[in-house]
Design an enzyme around this catalytic site. Structure first.
Site, PDB file in Angstrom:
ATOM      1  CB  ILE A  10      -0.984   0.054   1.197  1.00 28.01           C
ATOM      2  CG1 ILE A  10      -0.235   0.054   2.531  1.00 28.01           C
ATOM      3  CG2 ILE A  10      -2.000  -1.065   1.103  1.00 28.01           C
ATOM      4  CD1 ILE A  10      -1.123   0.268   3.735  1.00 28.01           C
ATOM      5  CB  SER A  11       0.488   4.476  -1.627  1.00 32.57           C
ATOM      6  OG  SER A  11       1.124   5.724  -1.615  1.00 32.57           O
ATOM      7  CB  THR A  12       3.690   5.953   2.750  1.00 30.95           C
ATOM      8  OG1 THR A  12       4.337   6.611   1.660  1.00 30.95           O
ATOM      9  CG2 THR A  12       4.415   4.685   3.081  1.00 30.95           C
ATOM     10  CE  LYS A  13       3.290   9.730  -3.297  1.00 33.15           C
ATOM     11  NZ  LYS A  13       3.293   9.879  -4.722  1.00 33.15           N
ATOM     12  CD  GLN A  17      -3.548   2.847  -0.613  1.00 32.26           C
ATOM     13  OE1 GLN A  17      -2.401   2.550  -0.306  1.00 32.26           O
ATOM     14  NE2 GLN A  17      -3.920   3.022  -1.861  1.00 32.26           N
TER      15      GLN A  17
END
Length: 192
Positions: A10-13, A17
């Protein structure tokens, strides 16, 4: 028959998420699960690297979707090549065409096409950048660091040689950076 490894990312942004959706699709189908919480564009994904290094002949890497493994075609192809070089396979749940567990000619064909499209995309990006730079130059846009204002630099030099102020005070008053001031001082002393 080898082990089945699951990989999630998953994205850290996006704080909202979670791994839940991917985990639900992989649990019960894999022997071991690896996961990274970082952008797919980053090369150094520790869990992915650990999984790839532990692969043996006959193992399978199971992913939910191709975008969870990689964000670029080049990176995807490198990962697929690493997996294949270990004698292992890659299979995607959502991207049914991506299945190297058997001699699937369609999967090989699509990976080859993706590789060619990735190369073409990079070449087109480079070409667009060159064209954009050329158009900007024709419109008078200057590239590189802006030149220091000569009046400000001369004033900064006057203050510097007067000895009344510190370099920090001079840079605060004139807006000339320390690097520029010291470079001009060295030039004057070298040529003077």
């Amino acid at each position: 028959m080898g082990k089945i490894y699951g990989y999630m990312r998953i994205s850290t942004k996006k704080d909202e998420q979670t791994f839940s959706r991917q985990e639900a699709q992989l649990l019960g189908k894999v022997d071991k699960l690896y996961f990274d919480r970082m952008s797919g564009a980053k090369k150094n994904r520790p869990q992915l690297q650990e999984m790839l290094s532990s692969l043996e002949a006959g193992d399978t890497v199971l992913i939910v979707a191709i975008d969870r493994l990689s964000r670029s075609t080049k990176d995807l192809l490198e990962i697929v090549e690493t997996i294949k070089s270990k004698g292992a396979s890659l299979k995607s749940i959502n991207d049914s065409w991506l299945d190297t567990t058997s001699d699937n000619p369609m999967s090989e064909f699509l990976l080859t096409v993706m590789g060619a499209l990735g190369q073409m995309e990079r070449a087109m990006t480079i070409q667009r950048v060159k064209e954009g730079v050329q158009v900007a130059k024709e419109k008078g846009v200057k590239f590189g660091r802006p030149k220091a204002n000569k009046t400000k630099v001369n004033y900064a030099l006057e203050l510097y040689y007067s000895g009344a102020l510190t370099v920090r005070e001079i840079t605060d008053i004139t807006g000339v950076s320390k690097a520029t001031l010291y470079r001009k001082v060295r030039e004057l002393e070298y040529h003077g």
